[in-house]
Write a protein that holds these residues in place. Sequence first.
Motif, short mmCIF file in Angstrom:
data_model
loop_
_atom_site.label_atom_id
_atom_site.label_comp_id
_atom_site.label_asym_id
_atom_site.label_seq_id
_atom_site.Cartn_x
_atom_site.Cartn_y
_atom_site.Cartn_z
N GLN A 197 0.39 -1.10 0.41
CA GLN A 197 -0.14 -0.16 0.05
C GLN A 197 0.76 1.30 -0.13
O GLN A 197 1.90 0.97 0.07
CB GLN A 197 -1.19 0.00 1.59
N SER A 198 0.16 2.17 0.01
CA SER A 198 0.88 3.15 0.09
C SER A 198 2.16 4.27 -0.98
O SER A 198 2.71 4.89 -0.66
CB SER A 198 1.23 3.54 2.06
N LYS A 199 1.31 4.26 -2.41
CA LYS A 199 3.14 4.54 -3.04
C LYS A 199 2.68 5.34 -3.20
O LYS A 199 1.80 6.45 -2.94
CB LYS A 199 2.20 3.66 -4.63
N SER A 241 -1.96 6.28 10.89
CA SER A 241 -3.04 7.11 9.42
C SER A 241 -2.82 6.28 7.77
O SER A 241 -4.55 6.38 7.45
CB SER A 241 -2.61 8.27 9.00
N GLU A 242 -2.02 5.41 7.72
CA GLU A 242 -1.96 4.57 7.31
C GLU A 242 -3.47 2.71 7.85
O GLU A 242 -3.39 2.34 6.46
CB GLU A 242 -0.71 4.16 6.37
N THR A 243 -3.18 3.18 8.20
CA THR A 243 -4.27 1.76 8.33
C THR A 243 -5.79 2.70 8.55
O THR A 243 -6.57 2.34 8.35
CB THR A 243 -4.26 1.70 9.98
N PHE A 253 -6.85 6.00 7.92
CA PHE A 253 -7.46 6.54 6.90
C PHE A 253 -7.27 5.91 5.49
O PHE A 253 -8.19 4.98 5.04
CB PHE A 253 -6.86 7.76 6.41
N GLU A 254 -6.25 5.55 5.20
CA GLU A 254 -6.21 4.81 4.05
C GLU A 254 -6.38 3.43 3.59
O GLU A 254 -7.47 2.76 2.60
CB GLU A 254 -4.71 4.73 3.79
N LEU A 255 -6.02 2.13 4.65
CA LEU A 255 -6.70 0.91 4.53
C LEU A 255 -8.22 1.28 4.80
O LEU A 255 -9.12 0.22 4.46
CB LEU A 255 -6.36 0.17 5.46
FE LIG Z 1 -0.43 7.11 2.46
#
Ligand SMILES: [Fe+2]
Length: 314
Positions: free
Chosen positions: A232-234, A269-271, A273-275
């Motif tokens: 994730q998160s490129k 935030s990556e879990t 928000f993003e995920l």
């Molecule tokens: Fe990200």
Amino acid sequence: MSQVSKKALVLLNMGGARNKNELKMFLTNMFNDKNILTVKSNFLRSMIAKFIVTSRLNSAWENYEEIGGFSPLNPLTEKLVDKLNKSLQEAETFQVMRYTPPFAKECINQLKEKEIKDVILLPLYPQYSTTTTKSSLEDFEQVAKNEFNLTIIEPFYENEIYNQAIINSITKEVSNARTEDFNLIFSAHGLPQKIVDAGDPYEKQVNDHVEILSKLLEKKGVKFKSISLAYQSKVGPMKWLEPALDKELEKYKDDNVLIYPIAFIIDNSETDFELSIEYKEEADKIGIKDYRVCKCVNDDDIFIEAIKDITKLN
Ligand SMILES: [Fe+2]
Ligand SMILES: C=CC1=C(C)c2cc3[nH]c(cc4nc(cc5[nH]c(cc1n2)c(C)c5CCC(=O)O)C(CCC(=O)O)=C4C)c(C)c3C=C
Ligand SMILES: [Fe+2]
């Protein structure tokens, strides 16, 4: 913690923004980090960092606003530190973040005040990457200037108790369903391919970790429809590790997906928000029936046991 203890356990992590100013600080410090932007010239890196921060800040902030205006990483890390301080007799626990406060300087001043010389550094990254583990260790060592006896804890993705904590989080998320009906995707934070090509062991350690967890699930009789790994998160136009999570999700139209964020210890935030928001929207568009995201181990009691095992502290 006992009064005579003279050891410190220092948890190292990336940091997270508490407000928009701190998001600017996070992004500025991150893109000025030579382990992240591997441009040799400090001047050129600082110019690129300025450009990225200016162009990214407002859109990145909109994401944080969707999760209440702050990263969950700080309050969750504080809970972990408090629990460790209640649980560990032999050492006092501190936290040091790489891109937002509390920085290494603050912790080192406290260690000096308390006359603590023996310091155990635990990077909260299960797999080693130059962009995370090395960056945090270098940062601490640079400020500590040989004034402490440092013990550095190695990547702990093979630790059995830690992996049991992960299995617990996975099974808890689908406790009201049949695991056989879900496709389990281990989602790792991505990394530019050129960093891997330069020798970063992260991809190999993530692959090994997926294999260990898959075997452990099998041993425990927990069956999934499929198990896979995606990234994730490129960020930016360069080639990053593949498969990308959005491409992997496309395989599961009319099916169920369970995500485990394998590169994180603490929700962030990556879990959140993003995920849980951004990729969930993708999953809805694709037509995934049931899309779920597991919690990180955070301050789980079994993770406290894992830390004791990993650090050999009581
Ligand atoms: Fe990200
Ligand atoms: C060029 C960029 C990046 C690399 C390389 C990278 C590696 C990397 N990051 C994590 C963990 C986290 N990253 C987080 C946020 C985040 N990461 C990048 C860029 C790179 N990361 C950015 C620009 C951001 C900010 C958010 C955004 O704008 O997309 C976080 C979240 C912190 C929080 O606020 O909660 C974590 C955690 C790992 C594990 C890793 C390499 C292995
Ligand atoms: Fe990142």
